[in-house]
Design a protein around this motif. Sequence first.
Motif, short mmCIF file in Angstrom:
data_model
loop_
_atom_site.label_atom_id
_atom_site.label_comp_id
_atom_site.label_asym_id
_atom_site.label_seq_id
_atom_site.Cartn_x
_atom_site.Cartn_y
_atom_site.Cartn_z
N GLY A 57 21.17 3.41 5.94
CA GLY A 57 21.30 2.74 4.70
C GLY A 57 20.14 1.85 4.04
N ALA A 58 19.12 0.79 5.38
CA ALA A 58 18.28 0.04 4.46
C ALA A 58 17.13 0.71 3.59
N ALA A 59 17.24 0.86 2.45
CA ALA A 59 16.35 0.89 2.04
C ALA A 59 14.62 0.51 2.20
N PHE A 60 13.74 1.15 1.91
CA PHE A 60 12.13 0.51 2.05
C PHE A 60 10.97 1.30 1.22
N GLY A 61 10.70 0.85 0.78
CA GLY A 61 9.50 2.05 0.56
C GLY A 61 8.03 2.11 1.58
N ALA A 62 7.20 3.33 1.07
CA ALA A 62 6.21 4.04 1.75
C ALA A 62 5.19 4.17 0.47
N TRP A 63 3.51 3.82 1.10
CA TRP A 63 2.72 3.86 -0.28
C TRP A 63 1.41 3.97 0.36
N GLU A 64 0.68 5.50 -0.66
CA GLU A 64 -0.55 5.79 0.14
C GLU A 64 -1.12 4.57 -1.02
N PRO A 65 -2.36 4.00 -0.40
CA PRO A 65 -2.93 3.58 -1.69
C PRO A 65 -4.31 4.49 -1.72
N GLY A 66 -4.63 3.81 -2.97
CA GLY A 66 -5.44 4.26 -3.93
C GLY A 66 -6.44 2.44 -4.09
N ARG A 67 -6.65 2.02 -5.73
CA ARG A 67 -7.19 1.12 -5.18
C ARG A 67 -6.66 -0.21 -4.97
N HIS A 68 -5.03 -0.07 -5.10
CA HIS A 68 -4.45 -1.27 -4.33
C HIS A 68 -3.92 -0.42 -2.69
N THR A 69 -4.33 -1.26 -1.62
CA THR A 69 -4.64 -1.33 -0.38
C THR A 69 -3.38 -2.43 0.09
N GLY A 70 -2.93 -2.73 -0.62
CA GLY A 70 -1.40 -3.70 -0.24
C GLY A 70 -2.31 -5.07 -0.49
N SER A 71 -1.26 -6.19 0.24
CA SER A 71 -1.32 -7.69 0.07
C SER A 71 -2.69 -7.65 0.84
N GLN A 72 -3.64 -8.91 -0.02
CA GLN A 72 -4.88 -8.70 0.68
C GLN A 72 -4.65 -9.97 1.31
N LEU A 73 -3.77 -10.65 1.96
CA LEU A 73 -3.54 -11.42 2.89
C LEU A 73 -2.58 -11.11 3.36
N TYR A 74 -2.33 -11.55 5.00
CA TYR A 74 -1.32 -10.99 6.14
C TYR A 74 -1.13 -12.47 6.62
N ASP A 75 0.20 -12.52 7.11
CA ASP A 75 0.19 -13.72 8.44
C ASP A 75 -1.08 -15.41 7.85
N GLU A 76 -0.46 -15.59 6.66
CA GLU A 76 -1.21 -16.96 5.91
C GLU A 76 0.42 -16.98 5.22
N THR A 77 -0.84 -18.18 4.79
CA THR A 77 0.64 -19.13 4.24
C THR A 77 0.65 -19.08 3.05
N GLY A 78 2.00 -18.31 2.21
CA GLY A 78 2.06 -18.14 1.12
C GLY A 78 2.02 -16.19 0.94
N ALA A 79 2.16 -15.44 2.25
CA ALA A 79 2.22 -14.34 2.11
C ALA A 79 2.83 -13.51 3.78
N LEU A 80 3.17 -12.05 3.18
CA LEU A 80 3.91 -11.81 4.18
C LEU A 80 3.08 -12.16 5.76
N CYS A 81 4.60 -11.98 6.61
CA CYS A 81 3.97 -12.15 7.16
C CYS A 81 4.39 -11.72 8.73
N TRP A 82 5.74 -10.91 8.77
CA TRP A 82 6.55 -10.21 9.42
C TRP A 82 7.89 -8.91 8.19
N ALA A 83 8.73 -8.10 8.76
CA ALA A 83 9.68 -7.43 8.51
C ALA A 83 10.27 -6.90 9.16
N GLU A 84 11.12 -7.11 9.10
CA GLU A 84 12.59 -6.38 10.27
C GLU A 84 13.66 -6.01 9.54
N VAL A 85 14.01 -4.35 10.17
CA VAL A 85 14.76 -3.67 9.44
C VAL A 85 16.78 -3.91 10.24
N THR A 86 17.69 -4.65 9.51
CA THR A 86 18.66 -5.25 10.23
C THR A 86 19.90 -3.94 9.88
#
Length: 261
Positions: free
Chosen positions: A118-147
């Motif tokens: 029952g957990a919702a999630f998305g999947a992304w296939e990149p074109g010009r947009h390749t995802g977050s341009q920062l990762y594990d950096e202050t103010g950016a996504l750094c982890w995710a978990e399904v509960t």
Amino acid sequence: MVERTGYVDGEPCWADVVAADVPAAQHFYGSVFGWTYTDTGADFGHYVMCLKNGRIVAGMSPPMPGSEQLPAAWSLYLMSHDLAETAYRIEEQGGKLLVAPMDIPGNGRMLFAMDPSGAAFGAWEPGRHTGSQLYDETGALCWAEVTTREPTVTDFFYRDLFGYRQTRVPGTVDSGDEAIDYSAWSLGDADPVAGRLTMTPAWEGVPAHWSVYFATDDTDAAAKRALAAGGSVQHGPFDSPHGRMAVIEDPNGAVFTLISR
């Protein structure tokens, strides 16, 4: 800065939040993380790109027509370079497509789905947009978990979807008296990229979901900024083996976690 120009299949690569009151959300996240914003315009439903130090780190949008009554929430997207194959495997493994693969002109393709628990999630296939341009950096996504309340079903589903190598991580919650069931998910021999947490009775009434974590250099200070900007602290700040954490609810009701490593 930890800059990213791409992600491998199965990595958390993007997160966005639906906000009934977009100006309130922009004020809140600007206060907590220092984000600035770019509206992509009417052709894209006024989807807002959130930037940290000039780099795109997350998305924000008003509710889609007809979904105004749904609760505000953060959504996580996992990278897929073959969205058609991912969609097929989602349904083959017992998941449900909520939004079939669709083009985001000039940027890429996306789908949205629900796993068997029952957990919702998305999947992304990149074109010009390749995802977050920062990762594990202050103010950016750094982890995710399904509960989830169905750990075995969930582990099998995502392992078959992206080939995660799953390692059980024993431990206790911050109170020190309640055991947790946690599985860390890696791709090949790399470090873990996501996790699965089994709900305990304390989660009664909370549906299965993906949680997103944003990095901060000072969790206590960021939590205070969140309170001052109209949010609330659901839990913490507290110490964990991975850093100091706090679970935050924004003014629209979307929940995320702060962590300072």
